[in-house]
Design a protein around this motif. Structure first.
Motif, PDB file in Angstrom:
ATOM      1  N   ASP A  46      -5.192  -6.980   5.617  1.00 34.06           N
ATOM      2  CA  ASP A  46      -5.711  -5.599   6.313  1.00 34.06           C
ATOM      3  C   ASP A  46      -3.754  -4.914   6.185  1.00 34.06           C
ATOM      4  O   ASP A  46      -4.120  -3.605   5.377  1.00 34.06           O
ATOM      5  CB  ASP A  46      -6.269  -5.062   7.642  1.00 34.06           C
ATOM      6  N   ASN A  49      -4.033  -4.353   2.802  1.00 39.27           N
ATOM      7  CA  ASN A  49      -4.997  -3.583   1.013  1.00 39.27           C
ATOM      8  C   ASN A  49      -4.522  -2.340   2.235  1.00 39.27           C
ATOM      9  O   ASN A  49      -4.768  -1.073   1.140  1.00 39.27           O
ATOM     10  CB  ASN A  49      -6.673  -3.081   2.500  1.00 39.27           C
ATOM     11  N   ARG A  50      -3.931  -2.092   3.418  1.00 39.80           N
ATOM     12  CA  ARG A  50      -3.472  -0.237   3.628  1.00 39.80           C
ATOM     13  C   ARG A  50      -1.929  -0.195   2.617  1.00 39.80           C
ATOM     14  O   ARG A  50      -2.128   0.894   2.458  1.00 39.80           O
ATOM     15  CB  ARG A  50      -3.009  -0.094   5.364  1.00 39.80           C
ATOM     16  N   PHE A 109     -12.835  -3.683   4.641  1.00 41.76           N
ATOM     17  CA  PHE A 109     -11.595  -2.350   4.910  1.00 41.76           C
ATOM     18  C   PHE A 109     -11.100  -1.357   4.095  1.00 41.76           C
ATOM     19  O   PHE A 109     -11.108  -0.057   4.428  1.00 41.76           O
ATOM     20  CB  PHE A 109     -10.305  -3.437   4.667  1.00 41.76           C
ATOM     21  N   SER A 110     -11.844  -1.758   2.594  1.00 39.17           N
ATOM     22  CA  SER A 110     -11.737  -0.842   1.420  1.00 39.17           C
ATOM     23  C   SER A 110     -12.634   0.635   1.396  1.00 39.17           C
ATOM     24  O   SER A 110     -12.266   1.877   1.682  1.00 39.17           O
ATOM     25  CB  SER A 110     -11.376  -1.211   0.377  1.00 39.17           C
ATOM     26  N   LYS A 113     -11.416   2.545   4.444  1.00 40.23           N
ATOM     27  CA  LYS A 113      -9.571   2.988   4.959  1.00 40.23           C
ATOM     28  C   LYS A 113      -9.147   4.416   5.235  1.00 40.23           C
ATOM     29  O   LYS A 113      -8.607   4.841   5.522  1.00 40.23           O
ATOM     30  CB  LYS A 113      -9.045   2.151   3.930  1.00 40.23           C
ATOM     31  N   ASN A 114     -10.145   5.824   4.375  1.00 36.48           N
ATOM     32  CA  ASN A 114      -9.563   6.891   4.551  1.00 36.48           C
ATOM     33  C   ASN A 114     -10.342   7.653   6.036  1.00 36.48           C
ATOM     34  O   ASN A 114      -9.992   8.795   6.296  1.00 36.48           O
ATOM     35  CB  ASN A 114     -11.086   7.380   3.513  1.00 36.48           C
ATOM     36  N   TRP A 117      -7.916   5.366  11.853  1.00 32.83           N
ATOM     37  CA  TRP A 117      -6.846   4.536  10.927  1.00 32.83           C
ATOM     38  C   TRP A 117      -7.345   2.798  11.751  1.00 32.83           C
ATOM     39  O   TRP A 117      -7.082   2.204  11.677  1.00 32.83           O
ATOM     40  CB  TRP A 117      -5.539   5.009  12.044  1.00 32.83           C
ATOM     41  N   ALA A 120     -11.318   0.545   9.992  1.00 31.38           N
ATOM     42  CA  ALA A 120     -11.576  -0.106   8.638  1.00 31.38           C
ATOM     43  C   ALA A 120     -10.517  -1.974   9.569  1.00 31.38           C
ATOM     44  O   ALA A 120     -11.373  -2.699   8.915  1.00 31.38           O
ATOM     45  CB  ALA A 120      -9.980   0.300   8.016  1.00 31.38           C
TER      46      ALA A 120
END
Length: 208
Positions: A46, A49-50, A109-110, A113-114, A117, A120
């Motif tokens: 994660d 990814n972030r 997560f993708s 993710k927006n 916080w 995701a």
């Protein structure tokens, strides 16, 4: 591998190696010490990814998968009290569970993710952890999949017992899975603290 990804690669490799070692040591009746290290693989995924995107996270996952395969191959050559430390079913279950669960984690997560916080990392870790536990224990120990390795006696894991000693009767491996899943969910919540701290630190470095 891009040097930027190196911390994630090293962290994932360390977690996978440590978990493969610690899984050999019992913690209480239902768990091994490996149950407390392995869930942090989701934190690493994660974070990658972030910070660097889904592609970077997948690269780190594949490194972890390769390291896990190597650990499994080594484990098949080490004889324990009841045979090889790693059986074919355990190797298949471990590799399949890791790869599927981690890649699903990246996808969830993708997609989230927006949003807030915490959404995701929490949602992706919970779904990934659930898949990981279900796939591993079913493949490694379920009597229904005995055809995967007929010579491997998993009768001990299919002994009918109350789940965790007090629930409805089910094969022993179900209790092991439930305990493992509980640890994963707990650590998914705890991991939000370092996730937030590390992402905040990274963002400050990027804006400096």
């Amino acid at each position: 591998m891009v040097r930027t990804y190196l911390p994630g690669v090293l962290a994932m490799a360390t977690i996978v190696v440590a978990s493969n070692i610690l899984v050999q040591f019992l913690f209480g009746q239902w768990l091994t010490w490996g149950a407390f290290t392995y869930p942090f693989a989701f934190l690493v995924t994660d974070l990658m990814n972030r910070m660097y995107g889904a592609s970077a996270a997948r690269r780190v996952i594949f490194v972890g998968f390769i390291v896990g395969v190597i650990c499994s191959l080594i484990g098949t050559q080490i004889q324990g009290e009841f045979g090889p430390l790693v059986t074919l079913r355990i190797a298949i279950g471990s590799g399949t569970a890791f790869l599927v669960a981690q890649l699903i984690d990246v996808s969830i997560f993708s997609a989230l993710k927006n949003g807030k916080w915490w959404r995701a990392p929490l949602a992706s870790s919970i779904v990934g952890s659930t898949l990981d536990t279900a796939l591993f224990f079913t493949i490694a120990f379920s009597a229904a999949l005995i055809f995967l390795e007929p010579a491997n006696d998993v009768s001990w894991a299919n002994e009918a017992l109350p789940i965790l000693g007090f629930g409805p009767v089910a094969p022993l491996w179900v209790s092991l899975a439930v305990a493992d899943w509980g640890v994963k969910l707990t650590l998914a919540l705890i991991a939000l603290v370092p996730f937030k701290a590390l992402v905040t630190r990274w963002q400050k470095q990027q804006s400096a």
